[in-house]
Design a protein around this motif. Structure first.
Motif, mmCIF file in Angstrom:
data_model
loop_
_atom_site.group_PDB
_atom_site.id
_atom_site.type_symbol
_atom_site.label_atom_id
_atom_site.label_comp_id
_atom_site.label_asym_id
_atom_site.label_seq_id
_atom_site.Cartn_x
_atom_site.Cartn_y
_atom_site.Cartn_z
ATOM 1 N N THR A 11 99.172 104.306 -46.050
ATOM 2 C CA THR A 11 99.957 103.318 -46.796
ATOM 3 C C THR A 11 100.564 103.954 -48.040
ATOM 4 N N SER A 68 110.481 98.458 -51.880
ATOM 5 C CA SER A 68 109.467 99.304 -51.240
ATOM 6 C C SER A 68 108.061 98.785 -51.510
ATOM 7 N N VAL A 69 107.801 98.390 -52.749
ATOM 8 C CA VAL A 69 106.482 97.864 -53.106
ATOM 9 C C VAL A 69 106.219 96.542 -52.384
ATOM 10 N N LEU A 106 104.519 104.769 -48.860
ATOM 11 C CA LEU A 106 105.120 104.246 -50.085
ATOM 12 C C LEU A 106 105.699 105.384 -50.917
ATOM 13 N N THR A 147 105.389 97.217 -48.786
ATOM 14 C CA THR A 147 104.067 97.833 -48.687
ATOM 15 C C THR A 147 102.966 96.794 -48.857
ATOM 16 N N ILE A 155 99.289 101.886 -56.227
ATOM 17 C CA ILE A 155 100.665 101.428 -56.033
ATOM 18 C C ILE A 155 101.338 101.197 -57.379
#
Length: 199
Positions: free
Chosen positions: A10, A30-31, A14, A34, A110
């Protein structure tokens, strides 16, 4: 049994997506993708960070429990260097799933990755704007000085060498035309730049 995502892949996916991101909107998208795929969040919404920058709470907190954003299941602060500081609110997770400690570590990673990319994009923008401002200022300073010198030289050549005066005047015209044309664009072909230098 716990339906944990593959945290390493993951973060790797990302990271690749963030490397391709050229705007903060790309980072946000993108976040969000994800979070939706890894945790099954029903929504990931970007908001202005409601906490003061001096607040040193954890990157992730249970927003509803702390009364920050009652409609949210969670709150992730991005680690950005400057304002505007942003955060992500998470909607409820699929099937009433609760966040595990590894999930919180994932959210922390993240937030750091996304914050680092946003910092880099903002720094690039700041450098580009500063460079453009310097170029504009330099053009404004050099053009009058250069023009006065060129006109004085042509004035001298009119009496001393009339044929050279005409050639110099035509070259000055080429230079001024090129400078005016190039002031609206960032890049020019090398052949045009060499011709300008020659003139």
């Amino acid at each position: 049994v716990l339906r944990r995502p593959d945290y390493r892949s993951t973060l790797s996916r990302l990271n690749q997506a963030l490397d391709r991101a050229t705007t903060e909107a790309d980072v946000q998208a993108s976040v969000a993708v994800t979070l939706a795929s890894a945790l099954g969040a029903t929504q990931a919404r970007w908001v202005t960070d409601p906490l003061p920058p001096t607040d040193l709470r954890l990157v992730f907190a249970d927003a509803a429990a702390d009364g920050w954003l009652p409609e949210s299941g969670g709150f992730i602060r991005l680690d950005t260097a400057e304002a505007p500081r942003t955060a992500v609110t998470l909607g409820a997770l699929e099937d009433g799933r609760r966040l595990l400690s590894d999930d919180r570590d994932l959210l922390d990673a993240i937030a750091r990755l996304a914050g680092r990319r946003i910092n880099a994009l903002r720094a690039d923008d700041a450098r580009r704007l500063a460079t453009e401002a310097e170029l504009r200022a330099l053009r404004a300073q050099l053009n009058p000085h250069f023009l006065f010198n060129a006109l004085t030289t042509i004035g001298y050549l009119i009496t001393a060498a009339p044929s050279r005066a005409l050639d110099t005047l035509l070259r000055l015209t080429n230079v001024l035309r090129a400078v005016l044309r190039q002031s609206h664009i960032d890049f020019v072909p090398l052949r045009e730049e060499l011709a300008l230098v020659q003139d």
